[in-house]
Design an enzyme around this catalytic site. Structure first.
Site, PDB file in Angstrom:
ATOM      1  N   ALA A  58       0.799  -1.229   0.000  1.00 23.89           N
ATOM      2  CA  ALA A  58       0.000   0.000   0.000  1.00 23.89           C
ATOM      3  C   ALA A  58       0.829   1.275   0.000  1.00 23.89           C
ATOM      4  CB  ALA A  58      -0.947   0.001   1.200  1.00 23.89           C
ATOM      5  N   GLY A  96      -2.037   5.697  -1.708  1.00 22.12           N
ATOM      6  CA  GLY A  96      -2.672   6.337  -2.859  1.00 22.12           C
ATOM      7  C   GLY A  96      -3.784   5.498  -3.467  1.00 22.12           C
ATOM      8  N   ASP A 155       2.145  -2.861   4.326  1.00 21.53           N
ATOM      9  CA  ASP A 155       3.421  -2.480   3.739  1.00 21.53           C
ATOM     10  C   ASP A 155       4.529  -2.894   4.688  1.00 21.53           C
ATOM     11  OD1 ASP A 155       4.113  -0.683   1.189  1.00 21.53           O
ATOM     12  OD2 ASP A 155       5.657  -0.349   2.701  1.00 21.53           O
ATOM     13  N   ASP A 199       5.889 -12.658  10.767  1.00 19.81           N
ATOM     14  CA  ASP A 199       4.518 -12.229  11.066  1.00 19.81           C
ATOM     15  C   ASP A 199       3.547 -13.384  10.823  1.00 19.81           C
ATOM     16  OD1 ASP A 199       2.239 -10.787  11.490  1.00 19.81           O
ATOM     17  OD2 ASP A 199       2.704  -9.199  10.054  1.00 19.81           O
ATOM     18  N   ASP A 256       0.441  -4.034  -5.839  1.00 15.82           N
ATOM     19  CA  ASP A 256       1.079  -2.950  -6.592  1.00 15.82           C
ATOM     20  C   ASP A 256       2.572  -3.085  -6.316  1.00 15.82           C
ATOM     21  OD1 ASP A 256       1.620  -0.661  -7.994  1.00 15.82           O
ATOM     22  OD2 ASP A 256       0.953   0.703  -6.423  1.00 15.82           O
ATOM     23  N   CYS A 296       4.368  -0.098 -12.207  1.00 14.78           N
ATOM     24  CA  CYS A 296       4.543   1.114 -13.016  1.00 14.78           C
ATOM     25  C   CYS A 296       5.795   0.942 -13.868  1.00 14.78           C
ATOM     26  CB  CYS A 296       4.608   2.373 -12.152  1.00 14.78           C
ATOM     27  SG  CYS A 296       5.841   2.327 -10.834  1.00 14.78           S
TER      28      CYS A 296
END
Length: 436
Positions: A245, A249, A268, A298, A314, A367
């Protein structure tokens, strides 16, 4: 500031960037101007424009300076660009006057190097192709594999100045109302072509200083990034995971498509990035988001296995699709970086797959414009995970709000955006479904 003072500031900023080569140029620039609050908005834009022009032409300037017997250092880089753009060295020497707020006087060898450039332009037929296209030598074959005979045009678009896109927060307003609010503050914005939530401003404007931004009516987000959010297809009452994350955004966009209902978990590995999302969520009026910091060992993921309707990855990537905004990234990128990132992407995809419920969807986005990080990554994932299949974004039944046909390539089931073809940053998105 006088023109010579702006020139001196541009050189100083380039020196700062040179001394911190691992920091992104925009982060260095933000700190530079924060420490010099006496530099007004217009002067900041002018200084930034000069610096970013050098960054976009770095390899060609370096080639010219080496040819003329000089080195790629900030004073000569700035001077070389001005001379190759047609400014006489005599005029430039007057600007390098050594006076108050002006750059120091040109050294004899600097003047000699710059005089050797007079009468030339930035481009030259003897330049190696990678230099002329402003990309690392090792990367050019990968871009040619991706773009074929359109490589030069695609790279030119990737290195051109970017537009400023906004996502309208439909939790607070409409696109028309947001545009009107910005116009009242002197900023003209027009609807984006591909995203139903977007507004585009063609020049750099202080959007973050506006009341519309402070009140959460708009958020700065490239139109392509908005289409990634749309491809997730998150709706009210769903359980959604934004696995990488960052500062939230896309989390904000997901909350909007869910009408602030259901439940989003923003994960994140960086606590500062997650903390940075808090103010943005509050400004947007979002209250269905839980933040979770991913740490080594975790047990969180194990307890929530196969429980999410949508998982967005992402993924961290080379960022080759964002070169319009980060031209300096081209200069730092290495083959080792790409190899490390593709291995990391594979690991993240494998981990995220276990969190998707049967019948749910895994959405992978980068991206980047490189096949290694995009289509090849998905092909390898599907080979490892036969319970997943790729959905075709051309199929209107795939999403409740189908992506604009003009954003999709006719022969590809996924979304692949480039600045040349779509006037967005470069993005890739694939939607995968887990068998029920």
């Amino acid at each position: 500031m006088t023109p010579t003072a702006r020139l001196a500031a541009a050189i100083d900023l380039l020196f700062q960037m040179e001394s911190t080569p691992k920091r992104p140029a925009d982060a260095v620039a933000n700190n530079f101007f924060r420490e010099r609050r006496y530099i007004g908005g217009g002067d900041r834009r002018d200084v930034s424009t000069q610096v970013w022009a050098v960054l976009r032409a770095w390899r060609r300037l370096e080639w010219w300076l080496k040819r003329a017997g000089g080195e790629a250092q900030p004073r000569l880089l700035v001077g070389a660009l001005l001379v190759l753009e047609g400014r006489p060295v005599e005029s430039l020497a007057r600007a390098f006057s050594g006076g108050r707020y002006a750059p120091d006087v040109l050294e004899p060898y600097e003047a000699r190097v710059l005089r050797a450039l007079e009468g030339h332009t930035l481009d030259h037929p003897e330049m190696p192709e990678a230099v002329a296209l402003e990309v690392p030598d090792w990367l050019l074959p990968l871009l040619q594999e991706q773009f074929g005979d359109q490589t030069a045009a695609e790279i030119a678009a990737l290195t051109s100045p970017a537009t400023l896109d906004l996502r309208v927060n439909l939790l607070r307003t409409t696109r028309a109302e947001a545009a009107a609010a910005l116009l009242e503050e002197g900023i003209e914005a027009h609807p984006t072509r591909l995203s139903d939530w977007g507004l585009r401003i063609t020049s750099r404007q202080p959007v973050m200083a506006t009341k519309a931004f402070r009140d959460g009516l708009v958020e700065i987000q490239d139109e392509g990034s908005q289409l990634v959010v749309q491809a997730v297809g998150a709706g009210p009452e769903m359980r959604v995971l934004d696995y990488c994350a960052g500062a939230g955004g896309k989390t904000l966009g997901l909350a909007m498509t869910m009408d602030n209902r259901g439940h989003i978990v923003a994960c994140d590995v960086s606590e500062p990035r997650l903390d940075g999302a808090v103010r943005r969520l509050r400004r947007a009026g979002v209250h269905n988001v839980e933040r979770h910091l991913l740490v080594q060992g975790d047990k969180w993921a194990k307890r929530r296995a196969a429980s999410f309707d949508r998982v967005l990855v992402d993924a961290p990537c080379t960022g080759t699709g964002t070169w319009r905004r980060n031209p300096d990234a081209r200069l730092r990128l290495t083959r080792i970086d790409l190899d490390e990132l593709t291995a990391k992407q594979s690991g993240i995809l494998d981990a995220a797959a276990g969190l998707v419920r049967p019948g749910g969807r895994l959405v992978y986005a980068t991206c980047s414009v490189l096949r290694e990080e995009n289509a090849a990554q998905i092909e390898a994932f599907l080979a490892r995970h036969p319970s997943f299949s790729m959905l075709d974004l051309h199929d209107p039944a795939t999403l409740d709000a189908p992506i604009s046909a003009s954003a999709l390539s006719p022969d590809q089931p996924f979304l692949r955006l480039t600045p040349r073809q779509h006037s967005t940053d470069g993005f890739f998105t694939a939607v995968l479904m887990r068998a029920a």
